[in-house]
Design a protein around this motif. Structure first.
Motif, mmCIF file in Angstrom:
data_model
loop_
_atom_site.group_PDB
_atom_site.id
_atom_site.type_symbol
_atom_site.label_atom_id
_atom_site.label_comp_id
_atom_site.label_asym_id
_atom_site.label_seq_id
_atom_site.Cartn_x
_atom_site.Cartn_y
_atom_site.Cartn_z
ATOM 1 N N ASP A 1 21.752 -13.269 -78.257
ATOM 2 C CA ASP A 1 22.828 -13.255 -78.501
ATOM 3 C C ASP A 1 23.916 -13.939 -79.465
ATOM 4 N N ASP A 2 24.597 -13.121 -80.931
ATOM 5 C CA ASP A 2 24.855 -13.989 -81.639
ATOM 6 C C ASP A 2 26.627 -13.031 -81.221
ATOM 7 N N TRP A 3 27.126 -14.263 -80.540
ATOM 8 C CA TRP A 3 28.387 -13.161 -80.003
ATOM 9 C C TRP A 3 29.759 -14.261 -80.303
ATOM 10 N N ARG A 4 30.889 -13.338 -81.060
ATOM 11 C CA ARG A 4 32.261 -14.604 -81.124
ATOM 12 C C ARG A 4 33.026 -13.923 -79.979
ATOM 13 N N GLU A 5 33.356 -15.231 -78.958
ATOM 14 C CA GLU A 5 34.485 -13.977 -78.506
ATOM 15 C C GLU A 5 36.181 -14.152 -78.849
ATOM 16 N N ILE A 6 36.788 -13.077 -78.529
ATOM 17 C CA ILE A 6 38.393 -13.012 -79.142
ATOM 18 C C ILE A 6 38.969 -12.089 -78.056
ATOM 19 N N ALA A 7 40.239 -12.876 -77.811
ATOM 20 C CA ALA A 7 41.284 -12.645 -77.031
ATOM 21 C C ALA A 7 42.006 -11.263 -77.032
ATOM 22 N N ARG A 8 41.997 -10.982 -78.512
ATOM 23 C CA ARG A 8 42.394 -9.328 -78.647
ATOM 24 C C ARG A 8 42.431 -8.605 -79.685
ATOM 25 N N GLU A 9 41.967 -7.423 -79.756
ATOM 26 C CA GLU A 9 41.635 -6.473 -80.684
ATOM 27 C C GLU A 9 42.303 -6.825 -81.764
ATOM 28 N N GLU A 10 43.404 -7.724 -81.899
ATOM 29 C CA GLU A 10 43.758 -7.614 -84.160
ATOM 30 C C GLU A 10 43.601 -9.006 -84.014
ATOM 31 N N GLU A 11 42.359 -9.461 -83.421
ATOM 32 C CA GLU A 11 41.797 -10.658 -83.940
ATOM 33 C C GLU A 11 40.723 -10.276 -84.758
ATOM 34 N N ALA A 12 39.831 -9.354 -84.129
ATOM 35 C CA ALA A 12 38.960 -8.813 -85.116
ATOM 36 C C ALA A 12 38.766 -8.530 -86.395
ATOM 37 N N ALA A 13 39.936 -8.137 -87.207
ATOM 38 C CA ALA A 13 39.971 -8.077 -88.511
ATOM 39 C C ALA A 13 39.666 -9.743 -89.350
ATOM 40 N N ALA A 14 39.881 -10.292 -88.339
ATOM 41 C CA ALA A 14 39.570 -12.048 -89.112
ATOM 42 C C ALA A 14 38.506 -12.656 -89.698
ATOM 43 N N LEU A 15 37.494 -11.431 -88.415
ATOM 44 C CA LEU A 15 36.104 -11.808 -88.609
ATOM 45 C C LEU A 15 35.513 -11.156 -89.039
ATOM 46 N N ILE A 16 35.454 -9.791 -89.101
ATOM 47 C CA ILE A 16 35.142 -8.679 -89.884
ATOM 48 C C ILE A 16 34.772 -8.494 -91.045
ATOM 49 N N PRO A 17 34.226 -8.743 -91.924
ATOM 50 C CA PRO A 17 34.416 -9.003 -93.381
ATOM 51 C C PRO A 17 34.915 -7.003 -94.360
ATOM 52 N N PRO A 18 35.544 -7.108 -95.067
ATOM 53 C CA PRO A 18 36.145 -6.190 -95.185
ATOM 54 C C PRO A 18 34.780 -5.561 -96.271
ATOM 55 N N GLY A 19 34.110 -4.088 -95.643
ATOM 56 C CA GLY A 19 33.648 -3.081 -95.757
ATOM 57 C C GLY A 19 32.025 -3.080 -95.046
ATOM 58 N N SER A 20 32.155 -3.592 -93.929
ATOM 59 C CA SER A 20 31.517 -3.966 -92.962
ATOM 60 C C SER A 20 31.549 -2.339 -92.213
ATOM 61 N N THR A 21 30.351 -2.153 -91.746
ATOM 62 C CA THR A 21 30.247 -0.973 -90.606
ATOM 63 C C THR A 21 30.517 -1.162 -88.934
ATOM 64 N N VAL A 22 31.284 -1.224 -88.750
ATOM 65 C CA VAL A 22 31.846 -1.151 -87.560
ATOM 66 C C VAL A 22 31.425 -0.070 -86.044
ATOM 67 N N PHE A 23 31.326 -0.514 -84.991
ATOM 68 C CA PHE A 23 31.088 0.333 -83.790
ATOM 69 C C PHE A 23 31.791 -0.187 -82.827
ATOM 70 N N LEU A 24 33.014 0.484 -82.553
ATOM 71 C CA LEU A 24 33.415 -0.087 -81.490
ATOM 72 C C LEU A 24 33.471 0.521 -80.061
ATOM 73 N N GLY A 25 32.433 0.175 -79.304
ATOM 74 C CA GLY A 25 32.752 0.358 -77.495
ATOM 75 C C GLY A 25 33.327 -0.157 -76.374
ATOM 76 N N THR A 26 34.876 0.201 -77.457
ATOM 77 C CA THR A 26 36.143 0.165 -76.445
ATOM 78 C C THR A 26 37.166 1.627 -75.756
ATOM 79 N N GLY A 27 36.553 2.226 -75.831
ATOM 80 C CA GLY A 27 37.115 3.165 -75.152
ATOM 81 C C GLY A 27 38.545 3.287 -76.501
ATOM 82 N N ARG A 28 39.358 5.249 -76.317
ATOM 83 C CA ARG A 28 40.229 5.158 -77.445
ATOM 84 C C ARG A 28 41.573 4.817 -76.853
ATOM 85 N N GLN A 29 41.757 3.968 -74.997
ATOM 86 C CA GLN A 29 43.172 4.274 -74.580
ATOM 87 C C GLN A 29 43.468 2.106 -76.032
ATOM 88 N N THR A 30 43.310 1.919 -76.347
ATOM 89 C CA THR A 30 43.142 0.443 -76.976
ATOM 90 C C THR A 30 43.038 0.678 -79.190
#
Length: 242
Positions: free
Chosen positions: A107-136
């Motif tokens: 597994d290649d996991w990186r733990e974050i505390a909040r959704e807003e932190e994802a952008a600092a780790l995911i490079p622009p141009g990437s295709t991102v799959f969110l399995g987090t639901g629509r509420q957040t």
């Protein structure tokens, strides 16, 4: 006197089945977020309580003797309010929290505390799959510049909240081969999930490992200061004793 089961998870369904089998007087409550939810084998109410005052009034009118909270591990607001109300009113309360996912070899996991932190780790141009639901979903707005795919159970009732995003409709369960084929077809570079635990929804993590896709794992909020169990059998036994 009656036990209130705060439901909405697979474990809550197992608990409801166990309580129905034992003949325990129980009312299940669903938040009503998911349309066409599978019926539970016990009397069930659906929707909010109208805030804390409405919740307390309903507890009185329904003759609730104990509360078993088997909501989603990220239903922090509901859990915190319920635990506080029960503590003040002297109502027995138990929080059922299924074990968190743990990384396995490969597994290649990186733990974050909040959704807003994802952008600092995911490079622009990437295709991102969110399995987090629509509420957040709105918390990922700083992912603009990436292709963001958010999977949800029900069709959307509003446009995607930021540019570059799209909805993918799907109702679980999802097998590992199905998830693997989906991620490969979409060209997924990153997967973002909440550490909800549970075997049924772990298939996307297994598929990510097999495809070598990195996963951003959102850390769980802390549990309430109250009795906690991770065992369905223990939760059923506790409710039956009340």
């Amino acid at each position: 006197m009656t036990v209130l089961l705060l439901a909405g998870t697979g474990d809550a369904r197992l608990i409801a089945e166990g309580l129905a089998h034992r003949g325990v007087a129980v009312i299940a409550s669903l938040a009503g977020v998911t349309q066409r939810a599978r019926p539970l084998p016990v009397p069930t109410r659906c929707g909010g309580f109208g805030g804390q005052a409405g919740f307390e009034a309903w507890l009185d009118s329904a003759g609730i003797a104990a509360v078993l909270d088997a909501t989603h591990p990220f239903a922090e607001r509901i859990t915190r309010r319920t635990a506080q109300v029960c503590a003040v009113r002297g109502i027995p309360y138990l929080y059922h929290l299924r074990p968190a996912w743990q990384p396995e070899e490969g597994d290649d996991w990186r733990e974050i505390a909040r959704e807003e932190e994802a952008a600092a780790l995911i490079p622009p141009g990437s295709t991102v799959f969110l399995g987090t639901g629509r509420q957040t979903l709105h918390r990922f707005a700083n992912l603009q510049g990436r292709r963001v795919i958010c999977r949800q159970i029900d069709p959307p009732t509003a446009p995607f909240p930021f540019d570059g995003g799209e909805f993918l409709i799907g109702r679980p369960p999802f097998s590992v081969p199905r998830e693997r084929d989906l991620f490969a077809a979409l060209g997924i570079d990153w997967i973002v999930v909440k550490n909800a635990g549970g075997e049924a929804s772990r298939t996307k993590l297994t598929a990510a490992r097999e495809l070598g896709i990195p996963v951003l794992m959102i850390r769980r909020p802390p549990p309430p200061d109250a009795p906690v169990t991770d065992s369905v059998d223990a939760a059923i036994a506790w409710a039956a004793r009340q």
